[in-house]
Design an enzyme around this catalytic site. Structure first.
Site, PDB file in Angstrom:
ATOM      1  N   LYS B  79       0.846  -1.203   0.000  1.00 45.27           N
ATOM      2  CA  LYS B  79       0.000   0.000   0.000  1.00 45.27           C
ATOM      3  C   LYS B  79       0.875   1.245   0.000  1.00 45.27           C
ATOM      4  O   LYS B  79       1.887   1.298   0.720  1.00 45.27           O
ATOM      5  CB  LYS B  79      -0.928  -0.021   1.223  1.00 45.27           C
ATOM      6  CG  LYS B  79      -2.035   1.034   1.210  1.00 45.27           C
ATOM      7  CD  LYS B  79      -2.964   0.895   2.424  1.00 45.27           C
ATOM      8  CE  LYS B  79      -4.104   1.908   2.402  1.00 45.27           C
ATOM      9  NZ  LYS B  79      -5.021   1.770   3.550  1.00 45.27           N
ATOM     10  N   SER B 154     -10.066   1.764   2.493  1.00 46.44           N
ATOM     11  CA  SER B 154      -9.167   2.558   1.670  1.00 46.44           C
ATOM     12  C   SER B 154      -8.099   1.747   0.928  1.00 46.44           C
ATOM     13  O   SER B 154      -7.516   2.253  -0.018  1.00 46.44           O
ATOM     14  CB  SER B 154      -8.463   3.594   2.546  1.00 46.44           C
ATOM     15  OG  SER B 154      -7.583   2.960   3.472  1.00 46.44           O
ATOM     16  N   SER B 178     -10.236  -0.598   6.687  1.00 41.77           N
ATOM     17  CA  SER B 178      -9.615  -0.368   5.379  1.00 41.77           C
ATOM     18  C   SER B 178      -8.906  -1.575   4.775  1.00 41.77           C
ATOM     19  O   SER B 178      -8.525  -1.528   3.601  1.00 41.77           O
ATOM     20  CB  SER B 178      -8.622   0.796   5.462  1.00 41.77           C
ATOM     21  OG  SER B 178      -9.317   2.024   5.438  1.00 41.77           O
TER      22      SER B 178
END
Lengths: 489, 479
Positions: B79, B154, B178
């Protein structure tokens, strides 16, 4: 700083200011701790290095960097707490949020409502006890240099340079209670605090280098009434400046009040060259710091064993040292010689001179007068100085001669006092020779002698001076005085 | 060339036993990225050259008989809010565009030490604030199962990367769901470990007291494997639990016989009927596998969302204050310093980030702290107490991961509350600091996947993975 409705400590009549005003001062002192590394990272805590060399992701507040508390900083902060008679309690860290270019994270990690050290006090050498509200840990900011512009401040400058070497350096903020009633006491408080910090190894406490920074909260009021509105004075860079700034500010506030005005709560900047304070910002402009508990750190709860170890290992504090030196020499704890020698950390050395067979009083005075720059451990071996004190005590050398030998010892870092005295041709004059010189001096200055005979002790100086000059300093001043007294009858 | 295994454990074993080379594996995954990334946009950056070079180095180590790590040659997507030394790390924000960290996040260096190969930095909602990855400054990620739909968020890029076969495993971060919510929406496994089990050092903070790094995988066993690799004490993170990484992979196949599974009878409403149907099937499957279902209540759960949207923005308002244009990232010049701050942050942050900074600034302001932030902290304590009572009766708790399946783009962008409600079942665990995982369990509306969430008490990863493994079996066996 708490604004008590009525002061528990009332100024004495001689401490009161003109017009019946009482001065109320509280001090906030920031000290940089003498740790190897920063409060939350492994970068060196070292003054004076090339800009931006003692930095790392934590210091720069890079995304993702996290603080890790420095154990040595906690230890030193606890020493301060113990030395100032504080309670050491489990505590937490808060974030103080505000934007400034030299503050990398845009928040300062500090302590807010639950600090490490609370409720202590410091006893001034003159005996007054000043309350210490708290002494908490926090990190320092970087240092900005604003280039261009008239003021040297960020406003109006062409550009600014930032050195992050200081960012993250551990600080302890020591907040006094508003117990100080005179500028002399304020100066005494800072001097004593500095001496304590040095003795316990917590900080080098140099106001000039900024490792000790003093802000003064100053207000005036009439005793028996509520405290007046206070102003915070910043940029006080020496103990002398502190006294001047407080005196100026008190005068300013009294003038405003006497002419029917009111004091605005504000931060004021001391200008040492001008000898006055200027408004820096008023309270309405104050930031809302949005304090909240720092989620990147866990609560700090020093174990009882750790606190006890700090207590047990604390070196003797200046007050105790003064008491010991007073007992050793017979000088008062508040005498300048005792205060100065302890402030310099040379009391152990005086003791060593005595232990080596030296004369205590002379050891104290020699160290006070001859070792101003020698530090806590002078280069002259204690035994060498001990011999010199004995020579003078036994009247083998006059005070003036001894002083000359002392200078030689200091210059060469030691030596045989007797040999130095011999090489200089010093020998105690025999009393009959001194008597003759005294008589010559009396004959040369009959006016002074007449005054002395009439009881004017100060007039003896002229006679003694003549004898000293005639003997080239070999005559012992005490013997000269004794002869004069016997002549006076 | 032998067939490339689809799991991290399979790849590591095949490479270690010289059935295939690390280069063959990485080339195969990079080919898949080349084929579909234009449609998916899982990545902000694909580090193809570095990945190939890393693979060649591992192959050289193997050829020379040098020791290799347990994940040697396993491709992994990271990420883009995890710092990677010398590799652009943007948090999908214009304010950090072009910034190359001078250091690795602890999780990144641990994976590298284990031999895993980074294939790229994955897209996210800006600074991990969002539930659909539509808040990325660099454009949204599309759901590989239906590109007209969001992947969740997210960590939408990391979920999509695994679902699209761009990497067998990836890392995300989970502040309020997330990892788990996009895992559910993309039909993969996602794990949020216990707060403090995995180091946050190098994770660009959103809400420090809630953030936790965790893996995405196609199987529960792979998720356990990656959790093991990144977990364990890190001296650089003061909130890191001072314990070594637990052994977790073995738990996955232990079964659930004798376990007590909690069913929340006062679960906040709003889940799609198909989602509730899958949840009930999951309970039935676990019961059939020998577990006991126990009804519990969590009365404070309905306040969790409100508390979260005070605590997380409050911390975010402080964490994101450092993006001021002074030292790194975007700077928009202006007449003075304060104007420069304003211009930089106005240009650099997207709407959702600004919304949360303002919300958080307000919640912490003098005069409002007690009513908002202070009260939210009390709710947080109540939720923790609710869970404590529940875990006296049960080993784990089962809920849906998301109330809804992946929705079409634009469906909720103009309605922040509707978007926030996507995290209603995932947020409470973050507030409690507990672990939780999402396991794919059939499909819901429009044939989109449904995720079942397994919640466990602090450091309850082992029972969590046991139940996860059983759910995976019940859902159709390990892939």
């Amino acid at each position: 700083m708490t604004q008590d409705p009525l002061s528990s400590i009332i100024a004495t009549s001689e401490q009161m200011l003109e017009g019946g005003w009482e001065l109320i001062v509280g001090l906030e002192v920031h000290v940089e701790l003498a740790t190897k590394t920063k409060l939350f990272s492994g970068s060196p805590n070292h003054f004076g290095d090339e800009p931006n060399t003692n930095i790392d992701p934590v210091t720069l507040g890079l995304p993702g960097a996290l603080p890790v508390l420095n154990k040595q900083a906690v230890e030193l902060a606890m020493r301060i707490g113990v030395a100032l008679n504080c309670s050491i309690q489990p505590c937490i860290f808060h974030r103080k949020n505000y934007f400034y270019p030299d503050m990398p994270k845009a928040y300062q990690i500090s302590q807010y409502d639950i600090p490490l050290n609370i409720d202590g006090f410091l006893v001034l050498p003159s005996g007054t006890r000043i309350g210490v509200e708290r002494a908490h840990l926090e990190e320092d900011t970087g240092k900005s240099t604003h280039v261009g512009g008239a003021t040297g401040r960020i406003h109006g400058s062409d550009y600014s340079l930032i050195d992050f070497n200081r960012a993250g350096v551990p600080l302890v903020e020591i907040v006094s209670r508003p117990d100080i009633r005179t500028s002399e006491h304020a100066k005494e408080y800072v001097a004593e605090l500095r001496a304590i910090l040095e003795v316990i190894g917590a900080s080098d406490a140099k106001m000039e280098e900024g490792s000790m920074r003093v802000d003064a909260n100053v207000s005036v009021h009439k005793p028996g009434t509520m405290f007046g509105t206070r102003c915070e004075i910043k940029n006080v860079n020496s103990i002398r400046a502190l006294g001047r700034a407080i005196d100026y500010e008190a005068r300013r506030q009294i003038d405003v009040l006497d002419s029917g005005g009111t004091i605005r709560q504000e931060t004021r900047h001391w200008d040492d060259a001008e000898g006055r304070t200027h408004t820096l910002r008023v309270k309405e402009d104050a930031d809302d710091y949005r304090y909240f508990p720092e989620p990147d750190l866990v609560p700090l709860a020093p174990s009882a064993e750790w606190v006890q170890a700090v207590r047990d290992n604390l070196p003797m504090l200046p007050a105790a040292r003064r008491t010991a030196l007073s007992a050793l020499t017979g000088y008062d704890t508040q005498s300048e010689a005792v205060i100065v020698v302890v402030e310099r950390g040379q009391h152990d050395y005086v003791q060593a001179v005595v232990d080596a067979g030296g004369d205590a009083v002379r050891a104290l005075i020699y160290v006070q007068q001859g070792f101003a720059d020698a530090g806590p451990v002078p280069a002259v071996p204690a035994a060498d100085l001990a011999k010199l004190t004995v020579l003078e005590r036994d009247a083998k050398l006059s005070a003036t001669q001894a002083k000359t030998v002392l200078a030689e010892l200091v210059e060469h870092g030691g030596g045989d006092a007797a040999a130095i005295a011999a090489a200089k041709g010093f020998e105690a004059m025999d009393t009959s020779a001194v008597e003759a010189m005294v008589d010559e001096a009396i004959a040369a200055d009959p006016g002074a002698w007449a005054k002395y005979m009439a009881g004017d002790e100060k007039a003896s100086g002229a006679i003694v001076g003549r004898v000293m000059k005639a003997s080239q300093g070999k005559a012992d001043g005490k013997i000269v005085t004794a002869i004069m007294q016997s002549r006076r009858g | 060339m032998a067939t490339i295994p689809t799991t991290a454990s399979g790849i590591a074993a095949a490479i270690a036993s010289k059935q295939i080379t690390a280069r063959e594996v990485i080339d195969s995954y990079l080919a898949q990225i080349t084929a579909r990334e234009t449609d998916i946009h899982a990545f902000n950056l694909v580090t193809a050259d570095a990945a190939r070079a890393h693979a060649d180095a591992i192959d050289a180590d193997i050829a020379a008989g040098r020791p290799i790590g347990p994940l040697a040659g396993v491709p992994i997507a990271i990420k883009d809010n995890l710092c990677t030394h010398g590799v652009e790390t943007t948090c999908s924000s214009k304010i950090l565009e072009g910034w190359k960290p001078p250091y690795d996040a602890t999780v990144v260096s641990r994976l590298r030490d284990a031999g895993a190969i980074m294939v790229g930095k994955t897209n996210l909602d800006e600074f991990a604030m969002g539930s659909s990855t539509e808040n990325s400054a660099f454009g949204p990620t599309r759901n590989p199962l239906d590109t007209s739909r969001v992947p969740g968020g997210s960590s939408g890029g990391s979920a999509a990367a695994v679902a699209a076969g761009f990497a067998p495993v990836s890392l995300g971060s989970d502040t309020g769901g997330s990892i788990r919510q996009p895992a559910a929406m993309c039909g993969v496994v996602g794990v949020k470990p216990t707060y403090g089990l995995v180091s946050r050092y190098g994770l660009c903070a959103y809400a420090s007291s809630l953030d936790q790094v965790g893996p995405f995988a196609t199987t529960v066993a792979d998720a356990a494997l990656i959790t093991e690799a990144i977990a364990g004490h890190d001296a650089m993170d003061s909130t890191s639990i001072p314990q070594p990484a637990p052994a977790l992979v073995a738990s996955v196949s232990q079964g659930v016989a004798g376990m007590r599974i909690g069913r929340v009878t006062d679960l906040p409403a709003g889940a799609e009927p198909e989602v509730i149907a899958r949840l009930n099937e999951a309970f039935a499957a676990l019961e059939a596998a020998g577990a006991t279902i126990v009804d519990i209540t969590l009365p404070s759960l309905s306040y969790a969302l409100t508390a979260y949207y005070l605590i997380a923005p409050a911390e975010a308002s402080s964490n994101l204050a450092r993006y001021d244009g002074v030292r790194y990232g975007l700077r928009v010049n202006a007449v003075d310093t304060n104007s420069m701050y304003g211009a930089t942050r106005a240009a650099g942050f997207g709407d959702e980030v600004k919304r949360r900074i303002m919300l958080g600034t307000y919640a912490l302001s003098a005069g409002y702290y007690d009513a908002y932030y202070g009260k939210a902290l009390k709710v947080r304590r109540l939720i923790a107490e609710d869970f404590e009572r529940a875990y006296a009766q049960v080993d784990v708790i089962l809920t849906p991961t998301s109330p809804v399946v992946a929705f079409p783009f634009g469906d909720k962008v103009d309605d922040p509350m509707a978007m926030y409600l996507c995290d209603i079942y995932t947020i409470p665990t973050n507030l409690a600091g507990h672990p939780a995982m999402s396991v794919p369990f059939g499909t819901g509306a429009h044939g989109m996947p449904v995720g079942i969430q397994v919640l466990a008490p602090a450091l309850g990863e082992a029972p969590m993975f046991r139940v996860g493994g059983a759910l995976e079996n019940a859902a159709g066996g390990a892939k």
